[in-house]
Design a protein around this motif. Structure first.
Motif, short mmCIF file in Angstrom:
data_model
loop_
_atom_site.label_atom_id
_atom_site.label_comp_id
_atom_site.label_asym_id
_atom_site.label_seq_id
_atom_site.Cartn_x
_atom_site.Cartn_y
_atom_site.Cartn_z
N TYR A 56 -4.80 2.69 8.07
CA TYR A 56 -4.63 4.14 8.09
C TYR A 56 -5.72 4.78 8.94
O TYR A 56 -6.86 4.31 8.95
N THR A 57 -5.38 5.89 9.58
CA THR A 57 -6.38 6.72 10.23
C THR A 57 -5.88 8.16 10.28
O THR A 57 -4.70 8.43 10.03
N THR A 58 -6.79 9.09 10.58
CA THR A 58 -6.41 10.49 10.77
C THR A 58 -6.63 10.84 12.23
O THR A 58 -7.75 10.75 12.74
N TRP A 59 -5.54 11.19 12.90
CA TRP A 59 -5.60 11.61 14.29
C TRP A 59 -4.32 12.36 14.62
O TRP A 59 -3.60 12.77 13.71
N LEU A 69 -5.75 9.78 0.84
CA LEU A 69 -6.84 9.07 1.51
C LEU A 69 -7.95 8.70 0.54
O LEU A 69 -8.77 7.82 0.82
N ALA A 70 -7.99 9.35 -0.61
CA ALA A 70 -9.02 9.08 -1.62
C ALA A 70 -8.53 8.13 -2.72
O ALA A 70 -9.26 7.89 -3.69
N LYS A 71 -7.32 7.58 -2.57
CA LYS A 71 -6.83 6.61 -3.55
C LYS A 71 -7.61 5.30 -3.45
O LYS A 71 -7.98 4.88 -2.34
N PRO A 72 -7.84 4.62 -4.56
CA PRO A 72 -8.60 3.36 -4.53
C PRO A 72 -7.98 2.31 -3.61
O PRO A 72 -8.71 1.47 -3.05
N GLU A 73 -6.66 2.34 -3.43
CA GLU A 73 -6.00 1.34 -2.58
C GLU A 73 -6.43 1.44 -1.12
O GLU A 73 -6.19 0.53 -0.32
N MET A 74 -7.04 2.55 -0.76
CA MET A 74 -7.46 2.74 0.63
C MET A 74 -8.70 1.91 0.99
O MET A 74 -9.00 1.72 2.16
N LYS A 75 -9.40 1.42 -0.03
CA LYS A 75 -10.64 0.69 0.24
C LYS A 75 -10.39 -0.51 1.14
O LYS A 75 -9.54 -1.36 0.86
N LEU A 105 0.84 -1.20 0.00
CA LEU A 105 0.00 0.00 0.00
C LEU A 105 0.87 1.25 0.00
O LEU A 105 2.03 1.22 0.41
N PRO A 106 0.32 2.39 -0.39
CA PRO A 106 1.12 3.62 -0.46
C PRO A 106 1.39 4.23 0.92
O PRO A 106 0.54 4.17 1.82
N VAL A 107 2.59 4.77 1.07
CA VAL A 107 2.91 5.58 2.24
C VAL A 107 2.31 6.96 1.99
O VAL A 107 2.62 7.59 0.99
#
Length: 371
Positions: free
Chosen positions: A252-255, A180-186, A171-173
């Motif tokens: 991944y998360t945002t915090w 966060l909107a890349k398809p790999e994030m699914k 997965l991407p760094v």
């Protein structure tokens, strides 16, 4: 991008400290919460016994407050009975507002955006360095609007990722908020809904990353609609984010950086990134509830700004101190980040617009979850 020198001058952060001069000497047969020093060891200026109710975040913040900060305070002032009310910042502000006619909470320690919302509602007393001397130690750029509170610590927002999972799955760094909107994030992402500061800050930074700001949120909402399709749900709380990262259902998360470092100490292979578009700071601001009139409130806030407690915030929870205190070199290095990447949110706008954003989130974003 707005520079560090202007950060949060609009509405959120700053020092704190002392009060209680001229108060009666402590009674010899009282021991506060029962966790402090023996009776008779407190200074002669200890405030008279009266329960002080402090409200703030739960989890590790609550644990530090009860297990260490309260005990250290009672070692100095054993006649002060301390009670802690835990909850997320939005809940605490709602409680204070509901109790406005008869306050039951004396001091709050809440995030800057929610503190500003409470300021607009007229919920806080005005603080002064005459009553809270340690406020003088807080940098001017951390000043809270109208002196309606004082920042006791802060930490930057960003993206946290599990390096082990990211490597194993290829997965991407993350380098940008738009990643966060890349398809790999699914199937690999967990983000809080925007009633939480973690989710709201990510939404605002998605707006910044696409030419908008807190004053033009359309670009952020468009990106969040895409992101919603990658997740089975938005997290309802920071505890759920933490659980998703711990059980590795999310990579991944945002915090905040502070939260990421605490979880890394707990054994998670986490890395923290401030994306190239920058990030906001999350201050924790101490306030005195208007009308509470507790003689110990100023004393307690002053104590939070003491070098001892400021260092404790850094070493235990990885919050950056609000005052210029000398930290151990290894800790100072761990807490360092690029101040030039800080984006200064207009917290007055955030406070005014959040109800509108919540309505828009529920109508436009929430229906896109998992689709």
């Amino acid at each position: 991008m707005k520079k560090w020198g202007t950060i949060l001058s609009v509405a959120a952060l700053c020092g704190t400290v002392l009060a209680g001069c001229g108060s009666p000497a402590p009674k010899a047969d009282q021991a506060g919460t029962g966790t402090g020093a023996a009776a008779g060891t407190a200074p002669a200026n200890t405030a008279p016994e009266k329960q002080l109710v402090v409200a703030g975040n739960g989890a590790t913040v609550e644990q530090l407050m009860k297990d260490e900060i309260f005990k250290k305070f009672n070692a100095k002032y054993p006649d002060v009975k301390l009670t802690y009310v835990s909850g997320v910042s939005t809940e605490i502000v709602a409680k204070v507002k509901a109790q406005k006619a008869s306050p039951q909470i004396d001091v709050t320690v809440i995030e800057g955006g929610e503190q500003e919302g409470g300021r607009v509602e007229g919920l806080w007393e005005t603080l002064s360095d005459k009553d809270i001397p340690n406020m003088k130690k807080v940098a001017p750029e951390l000043k809270v609007k109208d002196n309606s509170g004082v920042a006791v610590n802060f930490t930057p927002m960003g993206i946290s990722y599990n390096a082990e999972i990211v490597k194993a799955k290829g997965l991407p760094v993350p380098q940008s908020w738009n990643d966060l909107a890349k398809p790999e994030m699914k199937g690999n992402l967990s983000i809080a809904e925007i009633s939480s500061n973690f989710g709201r800050s990510a939404l605002i930074m998605l707006a910044y990353a696409n030419g908008g700001s807190e004053k033009n949120m359309d670009p952020g909402f468009e990106k969040l609609k895409t992101i919603a399709g990658y997740m089975p749900t938005f997290a309802k709380s920071s505890a759920q984010l933490q659980q998703d990262m711990q059980n590795k259902t999310a990579a991944y998360t945002t915090w905040t950086m502070a939260r990421s470092l605490v979880q890394k100490d707990a054994g998670l292979n986490l890395e923290f990134v401030i994306p190239k578009e920058g990030s906001n700071l999350v201050p924790n601001v101490a306030t005195i509830v208007k009308g509470a009139k507790n003689p110990n409130a100023k004393l307690f806030i002053d104590f939070l700004l003491s070098d001892e407690i400021q260092t404790l915030y850094g070493s235990k929870l990885y919050y950056n101190p609000a005052v210029d205190v000398k930290l151990p070199d290894d800790l100072a290095k761990k807490l360092s980040f690029d101040r030039g990447k800080v984006v200064n949110f207009d917290l007055e706008v955030v406070g005014q617009k959040t109800p509108e954003w919540l309505d828009r989130f529920n109508k436009e974003v929430a229906p896109k979850v998992g689709k």
